[in-house]
Design a protein around this motif. Structure first.
Motif, PDB file in Angstrom:
ATOM      1  N   SER A  63      41.226  43.258  34.705  1.00 18.64           N
ATOM      2  CA  SER A  63      41.300  43.765  36.380  1.00 18.64           C
ATOM      3  C   SER A  63      41.553  42.608  37.109  1.00 18.64           C
ATOM      4  O   SER A  63      42.112  42.858  38.165  1.00 18.64           O
ATOM      5  N   PHE A  64      41.411  41.203  36.616  1.00 18.04           N
ATOM      6  CA  PHE A  64      41.677  40.117  37.346  1.00 18.04           C
ATOM      7  C   PHE A  64      43.305  40.123  37.788  1.00 18.04           C
ATOM      8  O   PHE A  64      43.738  39.707  38.716  1.00 18.04           O
ATOM      9  N   SER A  65      43.946  40.636  36.760  1.00 11.70           N
ATOM     10  CA  SER A  65      45.654  40.715  36.915  1.00 11.70           C
ATOM     11  C   SER A  65      45.948  41.363  38.129  1.00 11.70           C
ATOM     12  O   SER A  65      47.220  41.375  38.645  1.00 11.70           O
ATOM     13  N   ARG A  66      45.061  42.290  38.674  1.00  9.23           N
ATOM     14  CA  ARG A  66      45.508  43.121  39.914  1.00  9.23           C
ATOM     15  C   ARG A  66      45.017  42.410  41.187  1.00  9.23           C
ATOM     16  O   ARG A  66      45.627  43.003  42.298  1.00  9.23           O
ATOM     17  N   ASP A  67      44.349  41.474  41.193  1.00 16.11           N
ATOM     18  CA  ASP A  67      44.006  40.586  42.565  1.00 16.11           C
ATOM     19  C   ASP A  67      44.861  39.593  42.830  1.00 16.11           C
ATOM     20  O   ASP A  67      44.681  38.376  42.694  1.00 16.11           O
ATOM     21  N   PHE A  68      46.142  40.232  43.521  1.00 17.50           N
ATOM     22  CA  PHE A  68      47.124  39.074  43.402  1.00 17.50           C
ATOM     23  C   PHE A  68      46.696  37.734  44.419  1.00 17.50           C
ATOM     24  O   PHE A  68      47.276  36.862  44.329  1.00 17.50           O
ATOM     25  N   GLY A  69      45.947  38.115  45.557  1.00 17.67           N
ATOM     26  CA  GLY A  69      45.510  37.017  46.453  1.00 17.67           C
ATOM     27  C   GLY A  69      44.656  36.104  45.737  1.00 17.67           C
ATOM     28  O   GLY A  69      45.128  34.649  45.980  1.00 17.67           O
ATOM     29  N   LEU A  70      43.881  36.531  45.041  1.00 14.26           N
ATOM     30  CA  LEU A  70      42.971  35.338  44.261  1.00 14.26           C
ATOM     31  C   LEU A  70      43.650  34.590  43.192  1.00 14.26           C
ATOM     32  O   LEU A  70      43.601  33.438  42.988  1.00 14.26           O
ATOM     33  N   ILE A  71      44.547  35.385  42.618  1.00 18.53           N
ATOM     34  CA  ILE A  71      45.372  34.753  41.360  1.00 18.53           C
ATOM     35  C   ILE A  71      46.158  33.795  42.174  1.00 18.53           C
ATOM     36  O   ILE A  71      46.444  32.693  41.392  1.00 18.53           O
ATOM     37  N   ASP A  72      46.940  33.946  43.231  1.00 18.61           N
ATOM     38  CA  ASP A  72      47.717  33.149  43.765  1.00 18.61           C
ATOM     39  C   ASP A  72      47.233  31.867  44.192  1.00 18.61           C
ATOM     40  O   ASP A  72      47.559  30.714  44.063  1.00 18.61           O
ATOM     41  N   GLN A  73      46.066  32.004  44.892  1.00 18.09           N
ATOM     42  CA  GLN A  73      45.236  31.093  45.230  1.00 18.09           C
ATOM     43  C   GLN A  73      44.907  30.088  44.218  1.00 18.09           C
ATOM     44  O   GLN A  73      44.695  28.617  44.445  1.00 18.09           O
ATOM     45  N   MET A  74      44.105  30.807  43.019  1.00 19.09           N
ATOM     46  CA  MET A  74      43.927  29.794  42.001  1.00 19.09           C
ATOM     47  C   MET A  74      44.864  29.190  41.284  1.00 19.09           C
ATOM     48  O   MET A  74      44.974  28.121  40.874  1.00 19.09           O
ATOM     49  N   ARG A  75      45.927  29.747  41.289  1.00 21.00           N
ATOM     50  CA  ARG A  75      47.141  29.250  40.434  1.00 21.00           C
ATOM     51  C   ARG A  75      47.643  28.016  41.297  1.00 21.00           C
ATOM     52  O   ARG A  75      48.102  27.066  40.841  1.00 21.00           O
ATOM     53  N   CYS A 115      36.549  29.900  41.431  1.00 24.68           N
ATOM     54  CA  CYS A 115      35.974  30.330  40.439  1.00 24.68           C
ATOM     55  C   CYS A 115      34.593  31.069  40.670  1.00 24.68           C
ATOM     56  O   CYS A 115      34.413  32.030  39.769  1.00 24.68           O
ATOM     57  N   TYR A 116      34.041  30.650  41.636  1.00 24.28           N
ATOM     58  CA  TYR A 116      32.743  31.461  42.173  1.00 24.28           C
ATOM     59  C   TYR A 116      33.003  32.677  42.574  1.00 24.28           C
ATOM     60  O   TYR A 116      32.396  33.747  42.103  1.00 24.28           O
ATOM     61  N   VAL A 117      34.191  32.861  43.324  1.00 26.36           N
ATOM     62  CA  VAL A 117      34.700  34.152  43.682  1.00 26.36           C
ATOM     63  C   VAL A 117      34.882  35.062  42.450  1.00 26.36           C
ATOM     64  O   VAL A 117      34.535  36.027  42.537  1.00 26.36           O
ATOM     65  N   ALA A 118      35.765  34.392  41.540  1.00 24.94           N
ATOM     66  CA  ALA A 118      35.952  35.387  40.252  1.00 24.94           C
ATOM     67  C   ALA A 118      34.718  35.583  39.535  1.00 24.94           C
ATOM     68  O   ALA A 118      34.767  36.725  39.025  1.00 24.94           O
ATOM     69  N   LEU A 119      33.804  34.775  39.476  1.00 25.07           N
ATOM     70  CA  LEU A 119      32.580  35.433  38.855  1.00 25.07           C
ATOM     71  C   LEU A 119      31.856  36.150  39.612  1.00 25.07           C
ATOM     72  O   LEU A 119      31.292  37.240  38.965  1.00 25.07           O
ATOM     73  N   ASP A 120      31.709  36.207  40.816  1.00 19.94           N
ATOM     74  CA  ASP A 120      31.034  37.022  41.742  1.00 19.94           C
ATOM     75  C   ASP A 120      31.540  38.326  41.686  1.00 19.94           C
ATOM     76  O   ASP A 120      30.773  39.446  41.994  1.00 19.94           O
ATOM     77  N   THR A 121      32.919  38.534  41.588  1.00 21.03           N
ATOM     78  CA  THR A 121      33.719  39.784  41.519  1.00 21.03           C
ATOM     79  C   THR A 121      33.733  40.488  40.171  1.00 21.03           C
ATOM     80  O   THR A 121      34.181  41.464  39.908  1.00 21.03           O
ATOM     81  N   GLY A 122      33.300  39.399  38.979  1.00 31.08           N
ATOM     82  CA  GLY A 122      33.229  40.281  37.702  1.00 31.08           C
ATOM     83  C   GLY A 122      34.513  39.855  37.256  1.00 31.08           C
ATOM     84  O   GLY A 122      34.588  40.291  35.988  1.00 31.08           O
ATOM     85  N   TYR A 123      35.356  39.431  37.475  1.00 30.46           N
ATOM     86  CA  TYR A 123      36.669  38.985  36.802  1.00 30.46           C
ATOM     87  C   TYR A 123      36.425  38.119  35.862  1.00 30.46           C
ATOM     88  O   TYR A 123      37.271  38.004  34.734  1.00 30.46           O
ATOM     89  N   PHE A 129      33.404  30.998  33.645  1.00 31.18           N
ATOM     90  CA  PHE A 129      33.225  30.179  34.712  1.00 31.18           C
ATOM     91  C   PHE A 129      32.661  28.584  34.512  1.00 31.18           C
ATOM     92  O   PHE A 129      33.122  27.931  34.987  1.00 31.18           O
ATOM     93  N   GLN A 130      31.840  28.810  33.422  1.00 32.24           N
ATOM     94  CA  GLN A 130      31.264  27.406  33.186  1.00 32.24           C
ATOM     95  C   GLN A 130      32.245  26.438  32.724  1.00 32.24           C
ATOM     96  O   GLN A 130      32.125  25.255  33.060  1.00 32.24           O
ATOM     97  N   ARG A 131      33.131  26.966  31.662  1.00 29.90           N
ATOM     98  CA  ARG A 131      34.156  26.182  31.086  1.00 29.90           C
ATOM     99  C   ARG A 131      34.997  25.604  32.358  1.00 29.90           C
ATOM    100  O   ARG A 131      35.377  24.578  32.295  1.00 29.90           O
ATOM    101  N   CYS A 132      35.389  26.572  33.183  1.00 34.30           N
ATOM    102  CA  CYS A 132      36.333  26.367  34.274  1.00 34.30           C
ATOM    103  C   CYS A 132      35.595  25.082  35.215  1.00 34.30           C
ATOM    104  O   CYS A 132      36.220  23.999  35.401  1.00 34.30           O
ATOM    105  N   HIS A 133      34.507  25.491  35.492  1.00 34.56           N
ATOM    106  CA  HIS A 133      33.812  24.689  36.362  1.00 34.56           C
ATOM    107  C   HIS A 133      33.461  23.021  35.776  1.00 34.56           C
ATOM    108  O   HIS A 133      33.707  22.016  36.596  1.00 34.56           O
ATOM    109  N   THR A 134      33.178  23.082  34.573  1.00 37.92           N
ATOM    110  CA  THR A 134      32.889  21.895  34.081  1.00 37.92           C
ATOM    111  C   THR A 134      34.138  20.990  33.774  1.00 37.92           C
ATOM    112  O   THR A 134      34.250  19.845  34.007  1.00 37.92           O
TER     113      THR A 134
END
Length: 191
Positions: A63-75, A115-123, A129-134
């Protein structure tokens, strides 16, 4: 001299000398610090490249692949880390390099927040999360160590290195021997 927890160590009071030059220890890899030949030689850039691949993979799934705004920001934040390291290196001067490293460090923090936003939204799950954050923390510490080194060093960067010196110690640049027709005419008139 060193940045605590950055992976940049100092034997004695310098950046640790192994063999013939300065060395930087990070993730058990030693690389020349006094003069990188290419931005690809910078370990923080390599780690940022790996992180960028991971971010692209994470943001392409489910479902992450449909959140274009967050995808764009993170990339964009992930790409910004590696791009600013490369661009700062390409500027040829330590002051500009440090400025771009600070921007890259800011992009690391931006990605951590996303990454916190992605975690909090369940993506992503807690493990992802821990891997990316570390990884972000490690890159941030490496950048802090590199910034500290470049700020303390007396080397100003490649673009400030003289091309060569004459026997009488005057600096000669490639254009110093450039003569124009007018300069030759003035020499003849003065004789």
């Amino acid at each position: 001299f060193g940045v605590r927890g950055s992976g940049f160590g100092v034997r004695g009071s310098g950046f640790g000398v192994r063999g013939s030059g300065f060395g930087v220890r990070s993730w058990r890899i030693e690389q020349p610090m006094a003069g990188f030949d290419r931005f690809e030689d910078i370990e923080a850039w390599r780690r940022a490249r790996e992180l960028t691949k991971e971010v692209y993979a994470l943001t392409s799934a489910g479902s992450f692949s449909r959140d274009f705004g967050l995808i764009d920001q993170m990339r964009r934040a992930a790409v910004s880390i590696m791009s600013n390291i490369a661009e700062g290196f390409g500027r040829g001067g330590n002051k500009e390099f440090v400025q771009f490293l600070w921007v890259a460090k800011g992009s690391v923090s931006e990605l951590q927040a996303q990454c916190y936003v992605a975690l909090d939204t369940g993506y992503i799950d807690q493990c992802q999360f821990q891997r990316c954050h570390t990884r972000c923390e490690e890159i941030s510490k490496m950048l802090a160590g590199l910034i500290a080194y470049l700020t303390q060093t007396e080397r100003k960067g490649a673009r400030y290195t003289p091309t060569h010196r004459t026997p009488n110690s005057k600096l000669r640049t490639p254009n110093s021997e450039l003569r124009t027709p007018n300069s030759e005419l003035r020499t003849q008139i003065n004789e």
